[in-house]
Design a protein around this motif. Sequence first.
Motif, PDB file in Angstrom:
ATOM      1  N   HIS A  76       0.450  -3.809 -10.762  1.00  0.00           N
ATOM      2  CA  HIS A  76       0.072  -2.720  -9.864  1.00  0.00           C
ATOM      3  C   HIS A  76       0.714  -1.407 -10.302  1.00  0.00           C
ATOM      4  CE1 HIS A  76      -0.922  -5.706  -6.372  1.00  0.00           C
ATOM      5  NE2 HIS A  76      -1.895  -5.588  -7.236  1.00  0.00           N
TER       6      HIS A  76
ATOM      7  N   ASP B 117       0.826  -1.210   0.000  1.00  0.00           N
ATOM      8  CA  ASP B 117       0.000   0.000   0.000  1.00  0.00           C
ATOM      9  C   ASP B 117       0.861   1.261   0.000  1.00  0.00           C
ATOM     10  OD1 ASP B 117      -2.743   0.971  -0.020  1.00  0.00           O
ATOM     11  OD2 ASP B 117      -2.311   1.814   1.961  1.00  0.00           O
TER      12      ASP B 117
ATOM     13  N   LYS C 224      -1.155   0.006 -13.180  1.00  0.00           N
ATOM     14  CA  LYS C 224      -2.477   0.450 -12.725  1.00  0.00           C
ATOM     15  C   LYS C 224      -2.397   1.793 -12.011  1.00  0.00           C
ATOM     16  CE  LYS C 224      -6.239  -0.987  -9.621  1.00  0.00           C
ATOM     17  NZ  LYS C 224      -6.702  -2.071  -8.696  1.00  0.00           N
ATOM     18  N   TYR C 225      -1.343   1.989 -11.219  1.00  0.00           N
ATOM     19  CA  TYR C 225      -1.244   3.200 -10.408  1.00  0.00           C
ATOM     20  C   TYR C 225      -0.624   4.382 -11.148  1.00  0.00           C
ATOM     21  CZ  TYR C 225      -2.016  -0.303  -6.742  1.00  0.00           C
ATOM     22  OH  TYR C 225      -2.515  -1.334  -5.981  1.00  0.00           O
ATOM     23  N   GLY C 226      -0.161   4.159 -12.382  1.00  0.00           N
ATOM     24  CA  GLY C 226       0.288   5.282 -13.183  1.00  0.00           C
ATOM     25  C   GLY C 226       1.756   5.342 -13.510  1.00  0.00           C
TER      26      GLY C 226
ATOM     27  N   LYS D 143       3.768   1.536  -1.382  1.00  0.00           N
ATOM     28  CA  LYS D 143       4.269   1.670  -2.762  1.00  0.00           C
ATOM     29  C   LYS D 143       3.204   2.281  -3.657  1.00  0.00           C
ATOM     30  CE  LYS D 143       7.567  -2.148  -2.403  1.00  0.00           C
ATOM     31  NZ  LYS D 143       7.938  -3.517  -2.861  1.00  0.00           N
ATOM     32  N   ARG D 144       1.961   1.845  -3.475  1.00  0.00           N
ATOM     33  CA  ARG D 144       0.866   2.442  -4.248  1.00  0.00           C
ATOM     34  C   ARG D 144       0.767   3.945  -3.981  1.00  0.00           C
ATOM     35  NH1 ARG D 144      -3.784   4.381  -2.836  1.00  0.00           N
ATOM     36  NH2 ARG D 144      -3.676   3.469  -0.734  1.00  0.00           N
TER      37      ARG D 144
ATOM     38  N   ILE E 264       3.655   5.848  -5.687  1.00  0.00           N
ATOM     39  CA  ILE E 264       3.494   5.969  -7.142  1.00  0.00           C
ATOM     40  C   ILE E 264       2.441   7.017  -7.461  1.00  0.00           C
ATOM     41  CG2 ILE E 264       2.796   4.805  -9.268  1.00  0.00           C
ATOM     42  CD1 ILE E 264       3.851   2.183  -8.039  1.00  0.00           C
ATOM     43  N   GLU E 265       1.280   6.901  -6.831  1.00  0.00           N
ATOM     44  CA  GLU E 265       0.189   7.824  -7.128  1.00  0.00           C
ATOM     45  C   GLU E 265       0.551   9.256  -6.760  1.00  0.00           C
ATOM     46  OE1 GLU E 265      -3.647   4.791  -6.792  1.00  0.00           O
ATOM     47  OE2 GLU E 265      -3.142   6.049  -5.066  1.00  0.00           O
TER      48      GLU E 265
END
Length: 300
Positions: free
Chosen positions: A93, A56, A96-98, A58-59, A62-63
């Motif tokens: 992932h 989470d 997905k997150y950009g 890492k998500r 990235i975002e």
Amino acid sequence: MVQWEGVMPAVTTKFTEADTLDLKMFEINISAQLDAGVHGIVLGGTLGEASTLTADEKRILIEKTVAIVQSKVPVIINIAEQTTKAAIEAAHHAEKYGAKGLMILPPMRYKATDFETITYFKAIAQSTDLPIMIYNNPVDYKIEVTLDMFEEMLQQKNIKAVKESTRDITNITRIKNRFGNRLNILCGVDTLALESMMAGADGWVAGLVCAFPAETVAIYKLVKTGRIKEALEIYRWFMPLLELDISPQLVQNIKLAEVATGIGTENVRPPRLPLQGAERKRVLSIIEQGIKARPKLPII
């Protein structure tokens, strides 16, 4: 689209004293990198304390980075996993997150054979449309990606670049002789950056850039425009600081430098701890001397 050239900071992850993500200071640092003219942002490398981050976190990183850069430069996430399944999942992932690209290490902990390593990289490449930079660092990770291995892996069209960290400058010439423009080369060792770019490397995945972005970008631009003498003057000033990157405590060292330049904090995630005693004094002395002698950068 990732060009795989220029200066790409392997950024540190900022933490609060309560050991949570410090997104405010993180944004200050990323903004400083953008202001200096970097060409990409690499998240979740060794400097980013990736092995301590949750999925989470890492998500979120990235975002957050995608939001900060606003498509000015590509956001690249490092993948360093113990299983092929986990690496493929991480790649999905990231997309997905950009993230716009991947930097991939060989399998962690297990010393894979050449065949196993090739199979690992190809499986990840086949699972995503994102462009990939292979991180070749046999000194630290005990697996070398040879030119013969690259020959087979380049059948995957999205394997585009190598982060060259073998410490062998002649390897750049070997890669260029064999693959031409099929494989971009980015130096992954701060203390070999100028030499690598003069030998033909396309860019620099940098560490001390986290604290000194303008100086790092200036060296790259000067080399690429043939102003070698001016680049050398900055590089020679920079070298004692760059040597802080080739240490098991590189994260602590570079975070101390970020504090000195006002774009970071010293907080690390345990089991890492801030430097102590004589070593702390030694590193602070190097940073203080560097700050005092900080060069005036030429117009480029």
